[in-house]
Motif scaffolding. Structure first.
Motif, PDB file in Angstrom:
ATOM      1  N   HIS A  33       0.759  -1.255   0.304  1.00  0.00           N
ATOM      2  CA  HIS A  33      -0.282   0.011  -0.151  1.00  0.00           C
ATOM      3  C   HIS A  33       0.840   1.366   0.360  1.00  0.00           C
ATOM      4  N   LYS A  34       2.128   1.572   0.569  1.00  0.00           N
ATOM      5  CA  LYS A  34       3.106   2.591   0.312  1.00  0.00           C
ATOM      6  C   LYS A  34       3.497   2.570  -0.275  1.00  0.00           C
ATOM      7  N   SER A  35       4.146   1.889  -1.376  1.00  0.00           N
ATOM      8  CA  SER A  35       4.522   1.281  -2.713  1.00  0.00           C
ATOM      9  C   SER A  35       4.174   2.324  -3.920  1.00  0.00           C
ATOM     10  N   THR A  36       4.758   1.984  -4.985  1.00  0.00           N
ATOM     11  CA  THR A  36       4.473   2.849  -5.858  1.00  0.00           C
ATOM     12  C   THR A  36       4.474   2.063  -7.191  1.00  0.00           C
ATOM     13  N   PHE A  37       3.610   0.653  -6.954  1.00  0.00           N
ATOM     14  CA  PHE A  37       2.460  -0.045  -7.760  1.00  0.00           C
ATOM     15  C   PHE A  37       1.786   0.625  -8.365  1.00  0.00           C
ATOM     16  N   LYS A  38       1.873   0.810 -10.350  1.00  0.00           N
ATOM     17  CA  LYS A  38       0.823   1.099 -10.361  1.00  0.00           C
ATOM     18  C   LYS A  38      -0.661   0.341 -10.912  1.00  0.00           C
ATOM     19  N   ILE A  39      -0.597  -1.111 -10.220  1.00  0.00           N
ATOM     20  CA  ILE A  39      -2.226  -1.364  -9.965  1.00  0.00           C
ATOM     21  C   ILE A  39      -1.400  -3.126  -9.044  1.00  0.00           C
ATOM     22  N   LYS A  40      -1.999  -2.093  -8.006  1.00  0.00           N
ATOM     23  CA  LYS A  40      -2.080  -3.364  -6.595  1.00  0.00           C
ATOM     24  C   LYS A  40      -3.085  -3.882  -6.496  1.00  0.00           C
ATOM     25  N   GLU A  41      -4.690  -3.015  -7.022  1.00  0.00           N
ATOM     26  CA  GLU A  41      -5.102  -4.341  -6.606  1.00  0.00           C
ATOM     27  C   GLU A  41      -5.296  -6.225  -6.693  1.00  0.00           C
ATOM     28  N   PRO A  42      -4.286  -6.125  -7.509  1.00  0.00           N
ATOM     29  CA  PRO A  42      -3.982  -7.496  -8.266  1.00  0.00           C
ATOM     30  C   PRO A  42      -3.649  -8.171  -6.515  1.00  0.00           C
ATOM     31  N   PHE A  43      -2.425  -7.683  -6.256  1.00  0.00           N
ATOM     32  CA  PHE A  43      -1.622  -8.513  -5.373  1.00  0.00           C
ATOM     33  C   PHE A  43      -2.219  -8.098  -4.128  1.00  0.00           C
ATOM     34  N   ALA A  44      -2.836  -7.118  -3.580  1.00  0.00           N
ATOM     35  CA  ALA A  44      -3.836  -7.089  -2.537  1.00  0.00           C
ATOM     36  C   ALA A  44      -4.568  -7.893  -2.211  1.00  0.00           C
ATOM     37  N   ASP A  45      -5.524  -8.220  -3.673  1.00  0.00           N
ATOM     38  CA  ASP A  45      -6.208  -8.707  -3.460  1.00  0.00           C
ATOM     39  C   ASP A  45      -6.179 -10.887  -3.024  1.00  0.00           C
ATOM     40  N   LEU A  46      -4.437 -11.056  -3.595  1.00  0.00           N
ATOM     41  CA  LEU A  46      -3.731 -12.083  -3.427  1.00  0.00           C
ATOM     42  C   LEU A  46      -3.624 -12.226  -1.864  1.00  0.00           C
ATOM     43  N   LEU A  47      -2.146 -11.388  -1.384  1.00  0.00           N
ATOM     44  CA  LEU A  47      -1.970 -10.718  -0.037  1.00  0.00           C
ATOM     45  C   LEU A  47      -3.704 -11.446   0.811  1.00  0.00           C
ATOM     46  N   GLY A  48      -4.707 -10.408   0.253  1.00  0.00           N
ATOM     47  CA  GLY A  48      -5.934 -10.575   1.507  1.00  0.00           C
ATOM     48  C   GLY A  48      -6.192 -11.859   1.309  1.00  0.00           C
ATOM     49  N   LYS A  49      -6.566 -12.886   0.479  1.00  0.00           N
ATOM     50  CA  LYS A  49      -6.789 -14.496   0.177  1.00  0.00           C
ATOM     51  C   LYS A  49      -6.302 -14.784   1.386  1.00  0.00           C
ATOM     52  N   MET A  50      -4.747 -14.389   1.516  1.00  0.00           N
ATOM     53  CA  MET A  50      -3.540 -15.638   1.775  1.00  0.00           C
ATOM     54  C   MET A  50      -4.058 -15.359   2.697  1.00  0.00           C
ATOM     55  N   GLU A  51      -4.499 -14.051   3.761  1.00  0.00           N
ATOM     56  CA  GLU A  51      -4.365 -13.716   5.237  1.00  0.00           C
ATOM     57  C   GLU A  51      -6.099 -14.601   5.284  1.00  0.00           C
ATOM     58  N   HIS A  52      -6.731 -14.812   4.796  1.00  0.00           N
ATOM     59  CA  HIS A  52      -8.035 -15.028   4.767  1.00  0.00           C
ATOM     60  C   HIS A  52      -7.854 -16.464   5.353  1.00  0.00           C
ATOM     61  N   GLU A  53      -7.253 -17.181   4.889  1.00  0.00           N
ATOM     62  CA  GLU A  53      -6.974 -18.651   4.209  1.00  0.00           C
ATOM     63  C   GLU A  53      -6.139 -18.602   5.439  1.00  0.00           C
ATOM     64  N   ALA A  54      -5.151 -18.733   5.866  1.00  0.00           N
ATOM     65  CA  ALA A  54      -4.160 -18.625   6.729  1.00  0.00           C
ATOM     66  C   ALA A  54      -4.734 -18.616   8.898  1.00  0.00           C
ATOM     67  N   VAL A  55      -5.942 -17.181   8.339  1.00  0.00           N
ATOM     68  CA  VAL A  55      -6.152 -17.048   9.706  1.00  0.00           C
ATOM     69  C   VAL A  55      -6.896 -17.692  10.098  1.00  0.00           C
ATOM     70  N   SER A  56      -7.815 -18.043   8.852  1.00  0.00           N
ATOM     71  CA  SER A  56      -8.595 -19.522   9.065  1.00  0.00           C
ATOM     72  C   SER A  56      -8.486 -21.030   9.975  1.00  0.00           C
ATOM     73  N   GLU A  57      -7.023 -21.175   8.575  1.00  0.00           N
ATOM     74  CA  GLU A  57      -6.804 -22.336   9.285  1.00  0.00           C
ATOM     75  C   GLU A  57      -6.291 -22.146  10.847  1.00  0.00           C
ATOM     76  N   ARG A  58      -5.179 -20.842  11.393  1.00  0.00           N
ATOM     77  CA  ARG A  58      -5.142 -21.008  12.204  1.00  0.00           C
ATOM     78  C   ARG A  58      -6.180 -20.389  13.608  1.00  0.00           C
ATOM     79  N   ARG A  59      -6.491 -20.718  13.627  1.00  0.00           N
ATOM     80  CA  ARG A  59      -7.797 -20.528  14.193  1.00  0.00           C
ATOM     81  C   ARG A  59      -9.023 -21.930  14.086  1.00  0.00           C
ATOM     82  N   GLN A  60      -8.380 -22.439  13.599  1.00  0.00           N
ATOM     83  CA  GLN A  60      -8.940 -24.151  13.589  1.00  0.00           C
ATOM     84  C   GLN A  60      -7.649 -24.825  14.413  1.00  0.00           C
ATOM     85  N   LEU A  61      -6.640 -24.604  14.832  1.00  0.00           N
ATOM     86  CA  LEU A  61      -5.622 -25.215  15.712  1.00  0.00           C
ATOM     87  C   LEU A  61      -4.906 -24.521  16.075  1.00  0.00           C
TER      88      LEU A  61
END
Length: 129
Positions: A33-61
């Motif tokens: 979000h602080k970077s100068t990437f021209k199009i950040k959304e695809p990367f932000a979406d991927l990171l958001g989905k990764m975080e969601h998956e990880a947090v969900s698994e960690r909750r189960q663990l």
């Protein structure tokens, strides 16, 4: 001497390294979000989905660990090694990890999370071909 079973150690280790992966994802999201990437959304979406998956698994663990009365406590960290204490029903086992090995374990988890985060997209793209 080993005080935890293989299953207990595997569960606690996965929780530990997954927690580290979540921190990496959060820091990378912040940096993106602080970077100068021209199009950040695809990367932000991927990171958001990764975080969601990880947090969900960690909750189960965390739930499985609570049932087994299993905890992980960070002890020490220096340039080469990090130490953690694994506690299960009064039994304790101290584990030392070589920091580059931790990095590799976290990297592998990040790769898994990337694959999980992309699964729905792969389904859609395969129906378009």
């Amino acid at each position: 001497m080993r005080y935890l079973s293989e299953e207990e150690l595997a569960l606690a280790s996965r929780f530990l390294f997954l927690s580290m992966a979540i921190l990496v994802i959060q820091k990378d999201t912040e940096a993106l979000h602080k970077s100068t990437f021209k199009i950040k959304e695809p990367f932000a979406d991927l990171l958001g989905k990764m975080e969601h998956e990880a947090v969900s698994e960690r909750r189960q663990l965390r739930g499985r660990m609570a049932k087994k009365q299993l905890q992980v406590v960070s002890l020490n960290k220096n340039d080469s090694f990090s130490s953690f204490l694994f506690i299960c029903k009064g039994r304790e086992e101290k584990r030392n990890y070589f920091n580059p090995a931790i990095r590799k374990k976290v990297e592998n988890i990040l790769r898994e999370l990337i694959q999980k985060a992309q699964q729905p997209h792969q389904h859609y793209s395969s129906t378009n071909t």
